[in-house]
Design an enzyme around this catalytic site. Structure first.
Site, PDB file in Angstrom:
ATOM      1  N   HIS A 199       4.455 -26.472  35.162  1.00  0.00           N
ATOM      2  CA  HIS A 199       5.058 -25.144  34.976  1.00  0.00           C
ATOM      3  C   HIS A 199       4.989 -24.268  36.222  1.00  0.00           C
ATOM      4  O   HIS A 199       5.565 -23.188  36.248  1.00  0.00           O
ATOM      5  CB  HIS A 199       4.390 -24.401  33.815  1.00  0.00           C
ATOM      6  CG  HIS A 199       2.990 -23.956  34.150  1.00  0.00           C
ATOM      7  ND1 HIS A 199       1.921 -24.804  34.088  1.00  0.00           N
ATOM      8  CD2 HIS A 199       2.509 -22.773  34.572  1.00  0.00           C
ATOM      9  CE1 HIS A 199       0.827 -24.163  34.445  1.00  0.00           C
ATOM     10  NE2 HIS A 199       1.165 -22.926  34.762  1.00  0.00           N
TER      11      HIS A 199
HETATM   12  C1  UD1 Z   1       1.359 -17.763  33.638  1.00  0.00           C
HETATM   13  C2  UD1 Z   1       0.279 -17.601  34.703  1.00  0.00           C
HETATM   14  C3  UD1 Z   1      -0.206 -18.984  35.139  1.00  0.00           C
HETATM   15  C4  UD1 Z   1      -0.605 -19.830  33.951  1.00  0.00           C
HETATM   16  C5  UD1 Z   1       0.567 -19.909  32.998  1.00  0.00           C
HETATM   17  C6  UD1 Z   1       0.279 -20.746  31.783  1.00  0.00           C
HETATM   18  C7  UD1 Z   1       0.526 -15.663  36.218  1.00  0.00           C
HETATM   19  C8  UD1 Z   1       0.886 -15.272  37.596  1.00  0.00           C
HETATM   20  N1  UD1 Z   1       0.797 -16.941  35.894  1.00  0.00           N
HETATM   21  O1  UD1 Z   1       2.477 -18.381  34.285  1.00  0.00           O
HETATM   22  O2  UD1 Z   1      -1.331 -18.820  35.966  1.00  0.00           O
HETATM   23  O3  UD1 Z   1      -0.969 -21.111  34.391  1.00  0.00           O
HETATM   24  O4  UD1 Z   1       0.875 -18.567  32.589  1.00  0.00           O
HETATM   25  O5  UD1 Z   1       1.399 -20.895  30.980  1.00  0.00           O
HETATM   26  O6  UD1 Z   1       0.017 -14.868  35.474  1.00  0.00           O
HETATM   27  N2  UD1 Z   1       8.187 -17.197  29.074  1.00  0.00           N
HETATM   28  C9  UD1 Z   1       8.681 -17.373  27.806  1.00  0.00           C
HETATM   29  N3  UD1 Z   1       7.866 -17.121  26.768  1.00  0.00           N
HETATM   30  C10 UD1 Z   1       6.588 -16.726  26.908  1.00  0.00           C
HETATM   31  C11 UD1 Z   1       6.089 -16.542  28.204  1.00  0.00           C
HETATM   32  C12 UD1 Z   1       6.897 -16.788  29.267  1.00  0.00           C
HETATM   33  O7  UD1 Z   1       9.825 -17.750  27.633  1.00  0.00           O
HETATM   34  O8  UD1 Z   1       5.889 -16.530  25.901  1.00  0.00           O
HETATM   35  C13 UD1 Z   1       9.052 -17.462  30.226  1.00  0.00           C
HETATM   36  C14 UD1 Z   1       9.698 -16.194  30.714  1.00  0.00           C
HETATM   37  O9  UD1 Z   1      11.006 -16.480  31.019  1.00  0.00           O
HETATM   38  C15 UD1 Z   1       8.945 -15.847  31.984  1.00  0.00           C
HETATM   39  C16 UD1 Z   1       8.453 -17.199  32.448  1.00  0.00           C
HETATM   40  O10 UD1 Z   1       8.290 -18.003  31.275  1.00  0.00           O
HETATM   41  O11 UD1 Z   1       9.722 -15.211  32.944  1.00  0.00           O
HETATM   42  C17 UD1 Z   1       7.157 -17.128  33.170  1.00  0.00           C
HETATM   43  O12 UD1 Z   1       6.162 -16.424  32.415  1.00  0.00           O
HETATM   44  P1  UD1 Z   1       4.991 -15.631  33.187  1.00  0.00           P
HETATM   45  O13 UD1 Z   1       4.021 -15.053  32.243  1.00  0.00           O
HETATM   46  O14 UD1 Z   1       5.566 -14.722  34.207  1.00  0.00           O
HETATM   47  O15 UD1 Z   1       4.258 -16.768  34.009  1.00  0.00           O
HETATM   48  P2  UD1 Z   1       3.936 -18.286  33.663  1.00  0.00           P
HETATM   49  O16 UD1 Z   1       4.797 -19.142  34.509  1.00  0.00           O
HETATM   50  O17 UD1 Z   1       3.894 -18.565  32.208  1.00  0.00           O
END
Ligand code: UD1
Length: 361
Positions: A199
């Site tokens: 991811h």
């Molecule tokens: C976050 C953490 C990472 C962790 C990961 C586990 C930071 C910088 N990163 O990354 O360290 O390893 O979580 O999963 O805090 N999204 C959804 N649904 C959700 C959450 C996210 O669709 O419930 C999608 C959204 O489009 C979002 C993208 O995933 O833009 C990324 O989510 P985000 O929380 O920004 O970071 P992660 O890549 O999940």
């Protein structure tokens, strides 16, 4: 002593579950649980509350997704209001996600004490957003709870006073051992498949990198079935780049799994290929070979003492190392100090002992 425990994203939930369980016997600790809402999909958040028997959050900030600055700022703004209302004696944050730093920073500026669980881990790669979160959260913290000696060394080099640092072990392993034992999950003797998780933006947002990794997985799947629970970001990128062609036949793509369903995969996993941090630790403790698809790791102890190998993102290298494992050439883990299922107990004991100086008169 009022403690605000903060969770925001998936890897926080298993860590907090162990801590909240360890706080329960202490009558002088009044824990509140705040969920920032960084992760909000049912299968990235709600399922974990159920699986891990976490109490319903007392306060939900519902920040959702955004750029790093937007997400961090939104958490800070909303969390500051909670701090004004609740006036806690301590804010406890875990891990290295954006919510971790945002809450530590908001609390520190209001002179509220901060405890950071899983302090001192360093990849020394500032292009990783988590690395910035780690360094800055540690600078804001009054209690730094570490998982291993190298974390203590990293903190010393950054000028953090020794008396603030407590080597307690790994709370993520507390939770893992608790549920593996409770659900009688053990033994990697019937290896049947490889497990993949991916991811990190550095792996899935760049088309060339993601294509090299996808080709490697496609090749490995000719020798062993692959089970791949897919993070929402990764699912989006597979579609965007038209990479469905690599994920066919012997590769089973699943929606993100809940905690219990994921750890149920371990006993029959021949190997795990991942870019997650926590999974490097879990596979080490369970003695399952792990190939980490990254150029560096903030958890070098899983390489020196564990089953982890850094394979980077080179197609040939990934396939080569996987082939060795399939041939039976594999690393074995050594014992790790304090990765024994009792790290959270140690943390809460320290906080309880310090409660007199923590509580405001
Ligand atoms: C976050 C953490 C990472 C962790 C990961 C586990 C930071 C910088 N990163 O990354 O360290 O390893 O979580 O999963 O805090 N999204 C959804 N649904 C959700 C959450 C996210 O669709 O419930 C999608 C959204 O489009 C979002 C993208 O995933 O833009 C990324 O989510 P985000 O929380 O920004 O970071 P992660 O890549 O999940």
């Amino acid at each position: 002593m009022k403690i605000i425990n903060v969770v925001g994203a998936r890897p926080n939930f298993m860590k907090m579950a162990a801590i909240m369980r360890a706080m329960r016997p202490y009558r002088k600790i009044n824990p509140l649980l705040v969920h920032t809402g960084q992760h909000y999909d049912a299968n990235m958040s709600d399922t974990f509350f159920k699986d891990l028997e976490l109490p319903k959050p007392d306060i939900h900030l519902e920040v959702g997704s955004g750029t790093h600055a937007v997400q961090t700022a939104r958490v800070m703004e909303r969390f500051e209001k909670v701090l004004f209302d609740e006036k806690p004696d301590l804010v406890l944050v875990v891990g290295d996600v954006n919510s971790t730093l945002a809450c530590a920073l908001a609390a520190g500026k209001l002179h509220i004490k901060v405890a950071h669980v899983e302090a001192g881990l360093r990849s020394f790669d500032r292009r990783m957003p988590e690395e910035i979160n780690r360094v800055l959260t540690d600078q804001m913290s009054d209690f730094l709870f570490t998982t291993c000696e190298d974390a203590n060394r990293n903190l010393a080099k950054e000028g953090i006073a020794r008396e603030k640092v407590f080597l307690v072990g790994d709370v993520m392993i507390d939770t893992l051992l608790y549920y593996m034992k409770r659900d009688s999950l053990s033994g990697a003797d019937e290896a049947e498949y490889a497990v993949v998780t991916l991811h990190r933006p550095s792996n899935v947002d760049d088309k060339d990198t993601f294509e090299r990794i996808s080709r490697a997985l496609n090749k490995i799947a000719r020798s062993i079935p692959i089970i791949f629970p897919v993070h929402p970001r990764t699912r989006r990128q597979i579609r965007r780049f038209g990479f469905e062609k690599y994920y066919n036949g012997n590769i089973k793509l699943l929606d993100p799994l809940g905690y219990l369903d994921f750890i149920k995969l371990y006993p029959k996993a021949k190997m795990v290929l991942t870019d997650s941090g926590g999974i490097q630790e879990e596979t080490t403790v369970l003695d399952i070979p792990c190939l980490t698809i990254r150029e560096n790791t903030e958890r070098p102890i899983t390489i020196t003492h564990g089953t982890n190998i850094l394979v980077g993102t080179d197609e040939r290298k990934i396939v080569e190392e996987a082939t060795k494992i399939l041939r039976g050439e594999r690393k074995r883990r050594k014992t790790l100090k304090y990765w024994d299922g009792r790290a959270a107990e140690r943390i809460v004991k320290v906080l309880a002992e310090e409660s007199r100086c923590l509580m405001r008169s």
